[in-house]
Motif scaffolding. Structure first.
Motif, PDB file in Angstrom:
ATOM      1  N   THR A   1      21.628  21.965 -85.920  1.00  0.00           N
ATOM      2  CA  THR A   1      20.932  21.285 -84.833  1.00  0.00           C
ATOM      3  C   THR A   1      19.444  21.628 -84.815  1.00  0.00           C
ATOM      4  O   THR A   1      18.744  21.284 -83.901  1.00  0.00           O
ATOM      5  N   GLY A   2      18.984  22.310 -85.884  1.00  0.00           N
ATOM      6  CA  GLY A   2      17.604  22.764 -85.904  1.00  0.00           C
ATOM      7  C   GLY A   2      17.476  24.105 -85.212  1.00  0.00           C
ATOM      8  O   GLY A   2      18.443  24.665 -84.733  1.00  0.00           O
ATOM      9  N   SER A   3      16.274  24.634 -85.187  1.00  0.00           N
ATOM     10  CA  SER A   3      15.980  25.918 -84.537  1.00  0.00           C
ATOM     11  C   SER A   3      16.851  27.046 -85.055  1.00  0.00           C
ATOM     12  O   SER A   3      17.228  27.946 -84.294  1.00  0.00           O
ATOM     13  N   GLY A   4      17.200  26.993 -86.343  1.00  0.00           N
ATOM     14  CA  GLY A   4      17.943  28.081 -86.941  1.00  0.00           C
ATOM     15  C   GLY A   4      19.423  28.093 -86.673  1.00  0.00           C
ATOM     16  O   GLY A   4      20.103  29.094 -86.943  1.00  0.00           O
ATOM     17  N   TYR A   5      19.970  27.004 -86.137  1.00  0.00           N
ATOM     18  CA  TYR A   5      21.377  26.976 -85.758  1.00  0.00           C
ATOM     19  C   TYR A   5      22.239  26.227 -86.770  1.00  0.00           C
ATOM     20  O   TYR A   5      22.070  25.027 -86.981  1.00  0.00           O
ATOM     21  N   CYS A   6      23.181  26.967 -87.370  1.00  0.00           N
ATOM     22  CA  CYS A   6      24.195  26.387 -88.248  1.00  0.00           C
ATOM     23  C   CYS A   6      25.532  26.627 -87.571  1.00  0.00           C
ATOM     24  O   CYS A   6      25.940  27.788 -87.409  1.00  0.00           O
TER      25      CYS A   6
ATOM     26  N   THR B   1      15.281  24.511 -94.333  1.00  0.00           N
ATOM     27  CA  THR B   1      15.486  25.702 -93.501  1.00  0.00           C
ATOM     28  C   THR B   1      14.955  25.493 -92.094  1.00  0.00           C
ATOM     29  O   THR B   1      14.102  24.636 -91.852  1.00  0.00           O
ATOM     30  N   SER B   2      15.480  26.263 -91.177  1.00  0.00           N
ATOM     31  CA  SER B   2      14.970  26.255 -89.808  1.00  0.00           C
ATOM     32  C   SER B   2      15.147  27.651 -89.226  1.00  0.00           C
ATOM     33  O   SER B   2      16.007  28.424 -89.681  1.00  0.00           O
ATOM     34  N   TYR B   3      14.337  27.956 -88.203  1.00  0.00           N
ATOM     35  CA  TYR B   3      14.321  29.285 -87.622  1.00  0.00           C
ATOM     36  C   TYR B   3      14.185  29.218 -86.113  1.00  0.00           C
ATOM     37  O   TYR B   3      13.565  28.292 -85.573  1.00  0.00           O
ATOM     38  N   THR B   4      14.717  30.217 -85.447  1.00  0.00           N
ATOM     39  CA  THR B   4      14.431  30.336 -84.040  1.00  0.00           C
ATOM     40  C   THR B   4      12.980  30.800 -83.896  1.00  0.00           C
ATOM     41  O   THR B   4      12.431  31.470 -84.787  1.00  0.00           O
ATOM     42  N   ASP B   5      12.354  30.424 -82.786  1.00  0.00           N
ATOM     43  CA  ASP B   5      10.914  30.655 -82.643  1.00  0.00           C
ATOM     44  C   ASP B   5      10.508  32.125 -82.795  1.00  0.00           C
ATOM     45  O   ASP B   5       9.451  32.436 -83.343  1.00  0.00           O
ATOM     46  N   SER B   6      11.344  33.018 -82.329  1.00  0.00           N
ATOM     47  CA  SER B   6      10.953  34.435 -82.301  1.00  0.00           C
ATOM     48  C   SER B   6      10.838  35.075 -83.685  1.00  0.00           C
ATOM     49  O   SER B   6      10.277  36.167 -83.817  1.00  0.00           O
ATOM     50  N   VAL B   7      11.369  34.412 -84.721  1.00  0.00           N
ATOM     51  CA  VAL B   7      11.307  35.002 -86.066  1.00  0.00           C
ATOM     52  C   VAL B   7      10.470  34.185 -87.034  1.00  0.00           C
ATOM     53  O   VAL B   7      10.283  34.586 -88.187  1.00  0.00           O
ATOM     54  N   LYS B   8       9.955  33.054 -86.590  1.00  0.00           N
ATOM     55  CA  LYS B   8       9.145  32.208 -87.477  1.00  0.00           C
ATOM     56  C   LYS B   8       7.942  32.982 -88.001  1.00  0.00           C
ATOM     57  O   LYS B   8       7.248  33.668 -87.246  1.00  0.00           O
ATOM     58  N   GLY B   9       7.720  32.865 -89.310  1.00  0.00           N
ATOM     59  CA  GLY B   9       6.603  33.563 -89.928  1.00  0.00           C
ATOM     60  C   GLY B   9       6.919  34.992 -90.332  1.00  0.00           C
ATOM     61  O   GLY B   9       6.130  35.623 -91.045  1.00  0.00           O
ATOM     62  N   ARG B  10       8.065  35.509 -89.891  1.00  0.00           N
ATOM     63  CA  ARG B  10       8.440  36.885 -90.236  1.00  0.00           C
ATOM     64  C   ARG B  10       9.722  36.931 -91.081  1.00  0.00           C
ATOM     65  O   ARG B  10       9.855  37.799 -91.937  1.00  0.00           O
ATOM     66  N   PHE B  11      10.653  36.025 -90.816  1.00  0.00           N
ATOM     67  CA  PHE B  11      11.931  36.005 -91.537  1.00  0.00           C
ATOM     68  C   PHE B  11      11.967  34.817 -92.482  1.00  0.00           C
ATOM     69  O   PHE B  11      11.425  33.750 -92.183  1.00  0.00           O
ATOM     70  N   THR B  12      12.664  35.001 -93.612  1.00  0.00           N
ATOM     71  CA  THR B  12      12.856  33.929 -94.570  1.00  0.00           C
ATOM     72  C   THR B  12      14.309  33.909 -95.012  1.00  0.00           C
ATOM     73  O   THR B  12      14.833  34.930 -95.485  1.00  0.00           O
ATOM     74  N   VAL B  13      14.950  32.748 -94.864  1.00  0.00           N
ATOM     75  CA  VAL B  13      16.336  32.583 -95.301  1.00  0.00           C
ATOM     76  C   VAL B  13      16.340  31.875 -96.655  1.00  0.00           C
ATOM     77  O   VAL B  13      15.533  30.969 -96.892  1.00  0.00           O
ATOM     78  N   SER B  14      17.238  32.304 -97.535  1.00  0.00           N
ATOM     79  CA  SER B  14      17.316  31.700 -98.864  1.00  0.00           C
ATOM     80  C   SER B  14      18.728  31.832 -99.409  1.00  0.00           C
ATOM     81  O   SER B  14      19.555  32.582 -98.871  1.00  0.00           O
ATOM     82  N   GLN B  15      18.993  31.087-100.481  1.00  0.00           N
ATOM     83  CA  GLN B  15      20.286  31.135-101.157  1.00  0.00           C
ATOM     84  C   GLN B  15      20.076  31.268-102.651  1.00  0.00           C
ATOM     85  O   GLN B  15      19.020  30.892-103.171  1.00  0.00           O
ATOM     86  N   ASP B  16      21.094  31.755-103.348  1.00  0.00           N
ATOM     87  CA  ASP B  16      21.044  31.713-104.807  1.00  0.00           C
ATOM     88  C   ASP B  16      21.426  30.308-105.264  1.00  0.00           C
ATOM     89  O   ASP B  16      21.897  29.487-104.470  1.00  0.00           O
ATOM     90  N   ASN B  17      21.215  30.020-106.532  1.00  0.00           N
ATOM     91  CA  ASN B  17      21.444  28.663-107.036  1.00  0.00           C
ATOM     92  C   ASN B  17      22.903  28.225-106.886  1.00  0.00           C
ATOM     93  O   ASN B  17      23.186  27.049-106.660  1.00  0.00           O
TER      94      ASN B  17
END
Length: 121
Positions: free
Chosen positions: A102-107, A57-73
């Protein structure tokens, strides 16, 4: 073709939490990642979080530590757990199915859903 349908948006007080969901259907064979974007009124769409097929996973800086991305199996559902929400998190949130990151939450979004509105006040 891939269809993406988001849900879970709404209005919440500052400091509150929301969990966004995205259901994916269709031909997902070429997918490398899924992610979340958001767009506030009058501003460009920006990447928020991404998850690769291997679970990285990766995140943009402004949401790190507050948002969590996940998927089902089965990788047909994507989630975004949003905690400690701030007024600046107010935006339309879009789910993306993509072919590279490309990292930093970008897909890179080959497909994008219709969006779900999040309002923090």
């Amino acid at each position: 073709h891939v269809q993406l349908v988001e849900s879970g948006g709404g209005s919440v007080q500052v400091g509150g939490s929301l969990r966004l969901s995205c259901v994916a259907s269709g031909d997902t064979i070429g997918r490398y990642c899924m992610g979340w974007f958001r767009q506030a009124p009058g501003k460009p769409r920006v990447a928020v979080a991404a998850i690769e097929n291997d679970g990285q996973t990766s995140y943009t800086d402004s949401v790190k530590g507050r948002f969590t991305v996940s998927q089902d199996n089965a990788k047909n559902k994507l989630y975004l757990q949003m905690n400690s929400l701030k007024p600046e998190d107010t935006a339309m949130y879009y789910c993306a199915d993509g072919s590279y990151t490309t990292g930093s939450g970008y897909c890179y979004p080959d497909y994008l859903g219709q969006g779900t509105q999040v309002t923090v006040s």
